[in-house]
Design a protein around this motif. Structure first.
Motif, PDB file in Angstrom:
ATOM      1  N   ARG A 207       0.667  -1.157   0.006  1.00  0.00           N
ATOM      2  CA  ARG A 207      -0.122  -0.074   0.009  1.00  0.00           C
ATOM      3  C   ARG A 207       1.009   1.131   0.046  1.00  0.00           C
ATOM      4  O   ARG A 207       0.568   2.275  -0.720  1.00  0.00           O
ATOM      5  N   LYS A 208       2.005   1.415   0.776  1.00  0.00           N
ATOM      6  CA  LYS A 208       2.679   2.381   0.750  1.00  0.00           C
ATOM      7  C   LYS A 208       3.560   2.397  -0.445  1.00  0.00           C
ATOM      8  O   LYS A 208       3.633   3.782  -0.982  1.00  0.00           O
ATOM      9  N   GLN A 209       3.917   1.415  -1.242  1.00  0.00           N
ATOM     10  CA  GLN A 209       4.670   1.595  -2.260  1.00  0.00           C
ATOM     11  C   GLN A 209       3.568   2.054  -3.435  1.00  0.00           C
ATOM     12  O   GLN A 209       3.876   2.964  -4.256  1.00  0.00           O
ATOM     13  N   ALA A 210       2.271   1.791  -3.441  1.00  0.00           N
ATOM     14  CA  ALA A 210       1.052   2.217  -4.359  1.00  0.00           C
ATOM     15  C   ALA A 210       1.008   3.661  -3.964  1.00  0.00           C
ATOM     16  O   ALA A 210       0.775   4.549  -5.013  1.00  0.00           O
ATOM     17  N   GLU A 211       0.828   3.967  -2.827  1.00  0.00           N
ATOM     18  CA  GLU A 211       0.535   5.680  -2.616  1.00  0.00           C
ATOM     19  C   GLU A 211       1.908   6.381  -2.971  1.00  0.00           C
ATOM     20  O   GLU A 211       1.546   7.484  -3.594  1.00  0.00           O
ATOM     21  N   GLU A 212       3.043   5.810  -2.973  1.00  0.00           N
ATOM     22  CA  GLU A 212       4.238   6.621  -3.420  1.00  0.00           C
ATOM     23  C   GLU A 212       4.207   6.824  -5.146  1.00  0.00           C
ATOM     24  O   GLU A 212       4.715   7.595  -5.581  1.00  0.00           O
ATOM     25  N   ARG A 213       3.557   5.539  -5.507  1.00  0.00           N
ATOM     26  CA  ARG A 213       3.592   5.791  -7.199  1.00  0.00           C
ATOM     27  C   ARG A 213       2.484   6.820  -7.298  1.00  0.00           C
ATOM     28  O   ARG A 213       2.840   7.539  -8.326  1.00  0.00           O
ATOM     29  N   LEU A 214       1.542   6.568  -6.756  1.00  0.00           N
ATOM     30  CA  LEU A 214       0.586   7.680  -7.147  1.00  0.00           C
ATOM     31  C   LEU A 214       1.001   9.155  -6.908  1.00  0.00           C
ATOM     32  O   LEU A 214       0.699  10.132  -7.502  1.00  0.00           O
ATOM     33  N   ARG A 215       1.586   9.468  -5.722  1.00  0.00           N
ATOM     34  CA  ARG A 215       2.108  10.736  -5.344  1.00  0.00           C
ATOM     35  C   ARG A 215       3.223  11.212  -6.451  1.00  0.00           C
ATOM     36  O   ARG A 215       3.177  12.371  -6.938  1.00  0.00           O
ATOM     37  N   HIS A 216       4.179  10.054  -6.823  1.00  0.00           N
ATOM     38  CA  HIS A 216       4.971  10.488  -7.867  1.00  0.00           C
ATOM     39  C   HIS A 216       4.400  10.887  -9.110  1.00  0.00           C
ATOM     40  O   HIS A 216       4.697  11.970  -9.813  1.00  0.00           O
ATOM     41  N   MET A 217       3.290   9.895  -9.727  1.00  0.00           N
ATOM     42  CA  MET A 217       2.531  10.339 -10.681  1.00  0.00           C
ATOM     43  C   MET A 217       1.716  11.678 -10.914  1.00  0.00           C
ATOM     44  O   MET A 217       1.727  12.513 -11.788  1.00  0.00           O
ATOM     45  N   ALA A 218       1.463  12.054  -9.785  1.00  0.00           N
ATOM     46  CA  ALA A 218       0.653  13.472  -9.364  1.00  0.00           C
ATOM     47  C   ALA A 218       1.582  14.501  -9.646  1.00  0.00           C
ATOM     48  O   ALA A 218       1.258  15.693 -10.056  1.00  0.00           O
ATOM     49  N   GLN A 219       2.782  14.452  -9.500  1.00  0.00           N
ATOM     50  CA  GLN A 219       3.768  15.471  -9.325  1.00  0.00           C
ATOM     51  C   GLN A 219       4.965  15.521 -10.227  1.00  0.00           C
ATOM     52  O   GLN A 219       5.684  16.208 -10.408  1.00  0.00           O
TER      53      GLN A 219
END
Length: 286
Positions: A207-219
């Motif tokens: 879940r943390k890795q998925a959140e980090e991927r989403l955060r990176h994609m958003a920025q």
């Protein structure tokens, strides 16, 4: 002769037999389950007529008092067998739940901050056996920051009204790290009266890795993987605020690719995308 022998045996063995029978019955139930306990009790009823009652000339039970004793004896034995069987069933259900889920269940002494129980899934989660984890200080078993939170755990309310949830990175036995969500609550053990901290640790690394991927994609830009306007505005705001506070200046560089439109028009957008990626890589390396 036989009657005299029975009398002497009855007088000497009766108290000890009562003391030893019920622990033996519990042991039989533990080893053989409900069937083993029942068989042990039925075999022992024959001894009731011989040892537990006043001597008679026959093993047949004819007196009402003697029959009442045997029935009471059997009833108590059945209650013991049933209660022990229910206890084993409850313990088996609890063990199946704690051992076959991915979450780690643990119990901590609130006074000494020593782990008193850790469920077996900790071996899959951290690589340590329950015995190894319980032998560690709480700072190593969990994290130093979480250990401080536990020392300051509010003692006013208990149960669902006093629950703490933390997300921490724990170190595994092989040196890697795993993100865990830990839910803790203070409870009072109804049997001992001691205050305990009950916790459940859940692996949330994916879940943390998925959140980090989403955060990176958003920025970041999908084509160049460079920071996009959202991240640019955020960093620019921080830099301007720091410059005003420190009475310094901020430099901003604007870069444009000359004749980039000609590359797209003559060679196509695929080549144009490759050119932009090459430029972005050089910018990151600069």
């Amino acid at each position: 002769m036989a009657l005299a022998l029975q009398s002497r045996l009855w007088e000497s063995v009766q108290p000890l037999a009562f003391v030893l029978f019920y622990p033996a019955l519990v042991l039989s139930s533990w080893i053989g389950g409900r069937v083993g306990g029942t068989v042990a009790m039925l075999l022992s009823i024959g001894l009731v007529a011989w040892f537990f009652m006043a001597p008679t000339h026959s093993l047949l039970i004819s007196e009402a008092d003697d029959m009442g004793r045997v029935l009471s004896f059997a009833a108590i034995g059945l209650v013991i067998i049933y209660a022990h069987d229910r206890f084993k069933l409850s313990a088996e259900h609890y063990r199946n739940v704690t051992e076959n889920i991915n979450d780690v269940v643990w119990v901590l002494d609130a006074d000494t901050l020593r782990l008193r129980y850790v469920s077996p899934p900790v071996l899959r989660q951290l690589g340590y056996s329950p015995e190894e984890i319980m032998a560690m200080p709480i700072e190593a078993a969990l994290t130093p920051v979480l250990a401080e939170r536990l020392r300051d755990f509010p003692a006013g309310r208990e149960g669902l009204h006093n629950v703490i949830t933390e997300e921490v990175a724990q170190t595994c036995k092989d040196g890697s790290s795993v993100w865990t969500e830990i839910v803790m609550s203070r409870v009072t053990n109804p049997r001992t009266g001691k205050v305990e901290i009950h916790g459940v640790s859940r692996d949330i690394t994916e879940r943390k890795q998925a959140e980090e991927r989403l955060r990176h994609m958003a920025q970041h830009d999908a084509l160049t993987d460079l920071p996009n306007r959202i991240l640019f505005d955020e960093h620019l705001g921080v830099s301007l605020a720091a410059a005003r506070r420190d009475r310094t200046t901020v430099g901003l560089m604007f870069i444009d690719l000359d004749r980039f439109k000609e590359v797209n028009d003559t060679m196509g957008h695929r080549i144009g995308d490759l050119l932009i990626r090459a430029v972005s890589q050089r910018l990151r390396q600069a």
